[in-house]
Motif scaffolding. Structure first.
Motif, PDB file in Angstrom:
ATOM      1  N   LYS A 179       6.248   8.603   5.695  1.00 53.28           N
ATOM      2  CA  LYS A 179       5.671   8.181   4.399  1.00 53.28           C
ATOM      3  C   LYS A 179       6.905   7.969   3.503  1.00 53.28           C
ATOM      4  CE  LYS A 179       1.780   8.387   2.430  1.00 53.28           C
ATOM      5  NZ  LYS A 179       1.378   6.528   3.470  1.00 53.28           N
TER       6      LYS A 179
ATOM      7  N   ASP B  59       1.025   4.188  -2.905  1.00 53.43           N
ATOM      8  CA  ASP B  59       0.985   5.930  -2.145  1.00 53.43           C
ATOM      9  C   ASP B  59       2.158   6.184  -2.774  1.00 53.43           C
ATOM     10  OD1 ASP B  59      -1.538   5.151  -0.918  1.00 53.43           O
ATOM     11  OD2 ASP B  59      -0.693   5.361   1.477  1.00 53.43           O
ATOM     12  N   TYR B  60       3.289   6.272  -2.891  1.00 56.04           N
ATOM     13  CA  TYR B  60       4.496   6.594  -3.489  1.00 56.04           C
ATOM     14  C   TYR B  60       4.100   6.785  -5.196  1.00 56.04           C
ATOM     15  CZ  TYR B  60       9.494   7.614  -4.702  1.00 56.04           C
ATOM     16  OH  TYR B  60      10.015   8.530  -5.584  1.00 56.04           O
TER      17      TYR B  60
ATOM     18  N   THR C 137       5.390   1.335   7.753  1.00 57.71           N
ATOM     19  CA  THR C 137       4.602   1.516   7.507  1.00 57.71           C
ATOM     20  C   THR C 137       3.356   1.642   9.348  1.00 57.71           C
ATOM     21  OG1 THR C 137       4.436  -1.059   7.759  1.00 57.71           O
ATOM     22  CG2 THR C 137       4.161  -0.012   5.417  1.00 57.71           C
TER      23      THR C 137
ATOM     24  N   LEU D 221      10.794  -0.189   4.818  1.00 57.28           N
ATOM     25  CA  LEU D 221       9.063  -0.112   4.977  1.00 57.28           C
ATOM     26  C   LEU D 221       8.778  -1.028   5.674  1.00 57.28           C
ATOM     27  CD1 LEU D 221       7.847   0.009   0.424  1.00 57.28           C
ATOM     28  CD2 LEU D 221       7.251   1.338   2.142  1.00 57.28           C
TER      29      LEU D 221
ATOM     30  N   THR E  64      -5.819   5.337   0.726  1.00 56.18           N
ATOM     31  CA  THR E  64      -5.813   4.865  -0.542  1.00 56.18           C
ATOM     32  C   THR E  64      -6.321   4.700  -2.182  1.00 56.18           C
ATOM     33  OG1 THR E  64      -3.765   4.114   0.482  1.00 56.18           O
ATOM     34  CG2 THR E  64      -3.827   3.368  -1.827  1.00 56.18           C
TER      35      THR E  64
ATOM     36  N   LYS F   2       0.671  -2.080   0.075  1.00 53.15           N
ATOM     37  CA  LYS F   2      -0.051  -0.123  -0.111  1.00 53.15           C
ATOM     38  C   LYS F   2       0.742   1.123   0.284  1.00 53.15           C
ATOM     39  CE  LYS F   2      -1.845   1.764   3.282  1.00 53.15           C
ATOM     40  NZ  LYS F   2      -2.202   3.405   2.961  1.00 53.15           N
ATOM     41  N   GLU F   3       1.897   1.575   0.101  1.00 50.51           N
ATOM     42  CA  GLU F   3       2.984   2.780   0.678  1.00 50.51           C
ATOM     43  C   GLU F   3       3.325   2.515  -0.327  1.00 50.51           C
ATOM     44  OE1 GLU F   3       2.697   3.894   4.150  1.00 50.51           O
ATOM     45  OE2 GLU F   3       3.496   5.240   2.993  1.00 50.51           O
TER      46      GLU F   3
ATOM     47  N   GLU G  92      -5.670   5.861   7.018  1.00 49.69           N
ATOM     48  CA  GLU G  92      -4.367   5.510   5.374  1.00 49.69           C
ATOM     49  C   GLU G  92      -5.120   4.314   4.388  1.00 49.69           C
ATOM     50  OE1 GLU G  92      -0.590   5.100   7.397  1.00 49.69           O
ATOM     51  OE2 GLU G  92      -0.738   5.711   5.357  1.00 49.69           O
TER      52      GLU G  92
END
Lengths: 410, 350
Positions: free
Chosen positions: B157, A203-204, B149, B145, B316, A199-200, B312
């Motif tokens: 982020k 988002d990036y 996270t 990561l 997304t 997910k990160e 969060e």
């Protein structure tokens, strides 16, 4: 002869004669396979020991669509919670459906499932006549839509290679066979990333949570605000992308662009009047505060909108789903009869999906076309057709039949 | 150029008792669990008790490096005490406290030592030698990561970091901070014991003492349940929007449906009622809906009840549309609901 059985016959012929499994499918015996059959149901939780076994299955069942898991399992055939997840490829899906284009008004149509009322372009939430929400939608894989999806893919590939540092041998790029592109990243580094880490990454890539403050724009000294404090930083990550974005944005900014991001009228006028000064000072010394009246909050907004433009519009759900089934490479898409075709990332600018993904290269079929826009396959342009009988090369005929716009004349 | 890793001194082993090297050193000392009950080892047990107590009281564990062996041995003993309490709060708190102290120590260490600690956890951490980039380290994004996270600050982020060729640039403080996250996870894992082994009486007694202290300090955990009645005015904006779309039969995305269903289930709506709501949809299918709703409610399949995604994740997937003031300080739709119901109640009472 029914049209469906004609298409299935052609699909079977393809799997008998022309299909060969792409080498990029690692650890085939650890993956789950799924198939949509022409008979109308879905087969899941299948697994194959090796590629020959898979090929035999494709030949005997000739499915309308074939999928394979991005995940590796201890027991690919077990129920979902007993499969024993070992890891998964990192996958991306870019679909023209997620990228707005004006041509959808021309080639996409919808018809209300209850009352039969219809229209062109994007599907409404509710039928304007009867209020029903069930629609029969006809989309079209057009070049304009696919080009916009390709542009998003180019941005994605740039991030994967430059920022995430994946090598060409880890990144596989495909035309999906319908309206978009798939990118698969295979490799030990990403295999065990969990859904949250993925997910990160999403988002990036989509620029979510981006804040200019962390990319060198600071409020304290906004008169000497540095977007990038040195030319070397200029070439890295999101900072580089923003630097490029600011230049393009200011250079091409029209009144509407500036008001649409929420800038006040006097600020908009100041920017438009001083375009040259802003660009010169920015290019000369990476300074944003050259013009009075264009301050920190204004730049923050401009940069946020630049980030939006520079981000890649990927399907967020696909990438974060660590069990996802995704179309199997080199198999046919049931909505087009085109194949999911791999090509090297470096060739993306020249890749022609309407040539490379054509699976049927021989024969002519007579079909009755109800309605089809102008389209191209290979070097030939067809249509538009409306309510007429026409002789077409197999690939074009299969495309129209799969899209529900033609029937075989038997 | 990669700096050569330095060897850890005995002092380091006492300071960073979670390192593999420390474990090996302890092994060589060949201390048995039963020995701890002996008076000659009383100092170790005493110090171990102190470690856990400090963790509960101050969320930090002081360092007493004068007698290195006692300090080193008191760590595995302290973890045993934490395990013996069989209390998840104490275990978490202890891991956190050790990690925080490790952060305070690591940020003062030279680069070489930080590299050596990182290597202990198999991190791909290297020293940045590009003078034009003002960061001391680079870390491979996968290691990054795995340790960020769950951190909420915006600066963690990934999109707000300098990421190039697979590496995230970090300052020394940041590297130490992320390493301490790794330390916390590492200790938490050590404390994860399914079945308690037989431990000497002395240890069990000390564990009891610690448990008492934690009850005094923290009070009985206020496990506040959700109120019985459903207060629609307390829904967060995202759920409110989904609920409205839902009640009028408008199409919802997969994530949207999941968020709403799990939210309603968790605030106490019976699954029958939720299934009823789905009837507004044009693609309603009783069998399918029942299956999915009951799955989310934990009445079928894996028997886990799912909770809605955190804010969060909703962002997304485009479900979070119009966050309000309260959203800014909370991170989960259920937390929002709980808070709002509570304030609504006190407003009413006043």
């Amino acid at each position: 002869m029914k049209p469906i059985s004609f298409v299935q016959r052609m699909f079977r012929e393809y799997y008998m004669r022309d299909y060969s499994l792409s080498s990029s499918l690692l650890m085939i015996d650890r993956r789950e396979f799924g198939f949509a059959l022409f008979e109308g149901w879905m087969l899941r939780h299948k697994s194959f020991k090796h590629s020959d076994e898979l090929k035999e299955f494709l030949q005997s069942s000739a499915p309308s669509d074939a999928y394979c898991s991005c995940a590796y399992y201890e027991n690919p055939e077990a129920d979902m919670d007993k499969k024993g997840w070992l890891g998964a490829d990192l996958i991306f899906d870019i679909d023209a459906d997620h990228v707005p284009t004006s041509c959808k008004k021309v080639h996409d149509t919808w018809v209300c499932g209850s009352c039969g009322f219809g229209g062109k372009g994007g599907v409404p939430e509710k039928c304007p006549v009867c209020g029903s929400e069930k629609f029969n939608v006809k989309t079209w894989p057009c070049e304009v839509c696919l080009n916009s999806a390709r542009a998003e893919t180019v941005k994605l590939l740039d991030m994967l290679m430059e920022d995430f540092g994946f090598s060409k041998s880890e990144v596989y790029v495909f035309f999906s066979g319908h309206r978009g592109y798939h990118v698969h990243v295979e490799g030990e580094a990403v295999k065990t990333l969990d859904a949250v880490a993925r997910k990160e990454i999403v988002d990036y890539i989509s620029g979510l949570g981006f804040d200019a403050v962390f990319h060198g724009v600071s409020r304290k000294s906004w008169r000497r605000t540095h977007v990038l404090s040195s030319p070397s930083l200029n070439n890295l990550g999101w900072s580089r992308r923003i630097a490029k974005g600011i230049y393009d944005f200011i250079l091409n900014a029209e009144k509407e662009d500036l008001t649409s991001i929420g800038l006040k009228r006097n600020v908009v006028e100041t920017i438009l009047k001083n375009k040259d000064t802003i660009l010169k000072s920015w290019k000369g010394s990476w300074t944003l505060g050259a013009v009075k009246g264009v301050g920190f909050e204004t730049w923050r907004r401009i940069i946020l909108s630049c980030a939006q433009q520079q981000s890649a519009k990927i399907d967020t759900v696909v990438t974060t789903d660590i069990h996802r089934l995704i179309r199997l490479a080199d198999t046919l898409h049931g909505k087009t009869g085109l194949k999911k075709a791999e090509f090297p990332a470096s060739a993306i600018d020249d890749f022609d999906p309407f040539k490379s993904a054509v699976a049927f290269k021989k024969g002519v079929v007579t079909v009755f076309v109800s309605d089809a826009p102008e389209f191209r396959l290979g070097d030939e342009v067809f249509g538009p057709y409306k309510e007429r009988k026409v002789d077409l090369p197999t690939a074009a005929a299969v495309l129209l039949i799969c899209k529900g716009r033609a029937e075989v004349v038997g | 150029m990669q700096l050569a890793t330095t060897k850890f001194t005995k002092n380091d082993l006492a300071k960073y008792p979670f390192l593999k090297e420390t474990t090996e050193y302890v092994k060589k000392l060949d201390l048995k669990i039963e020995d701890l009950a002996n008076p000659e080892f009383a100092k170790i047990l005493e110090r171990a008790e102190e470690r856990v107590e400090e963790a509960i009281l101050y969320a930090l564990v002081s360092r007493k490096l004068r007698n290195e062996d006692i300090e080193t041995l008191s760590f595995p003993t302290a973890t045993m005490l934490a395990v013996a309490t069989e209390n998840s709060f104490i275990k978490k708190r202890y891991a956190l406290a050790e990690a925080k102290q490790a952060y305070n120590d690591m940020k003062l260490e030279p680069k070489e030592k930080i590299l050596a600690i990182a290597q202990n956890f198999k991190w791909k951490l290297t020293v940045n030698n590009d003078a034009e980039i003002p960061y001391e380290f680079t870390l491979h994004f996968t290691d990054y990561l795995r340790n960020t996270t769950h951190l909420r600050e915006k600066k963690w982020k990934l999109v707000n970091r300098l990421l190039s060729k697979g590496n995230v640039y970090l300052t020394r403080n940041e590297a130490a901070r992320l390493l301490s996250e790794e330390v916390r996870k590492h200790i938490e894992k050590r404390l994860e014991v399914k079945e308690l082994p037989k431990l000497p009486q002395k240890i069990m007694e000390t564990a009891e003492k610690i448990k008492k202290l934690s009850v005094e300090k923290i009070g009985k955990a206020e496990m506040e349940g959700f109120p019985k009645t459903i207060v629609q005015t307390a829904f967060p904006p995202c759920i409110q929007a989904l609920y409205q779309a839902f009640s009028s039969g408008r199409h919802l995305s997969h994530v949207g449906r999941f968020a709403l269903t799990s939210f309603l289930i968790n605030i106490g709506m019976p699954s029958e009622k939720v299934i009823e709501l789905f009837k507004n949809f044009s693609d309603y299918n009783e069998r399918m809906t029942r299956y999915q709703v009951e799955h989310i409610a934990g009445e079928r399949g894996s028997r886990t009840r799912y909770i809605p995604p955190k804010c969060e994740t909703l962002k997304t997937h485009g479900v979070c549309t119009s966050p309000d003031e309260l959203c800014k300080i909370l991170h989960h739709p259920l937390a929002y609901y709980r808070r709002k119901v509570k304030t609504a109640k006190t407003d009413f009472q006043n």
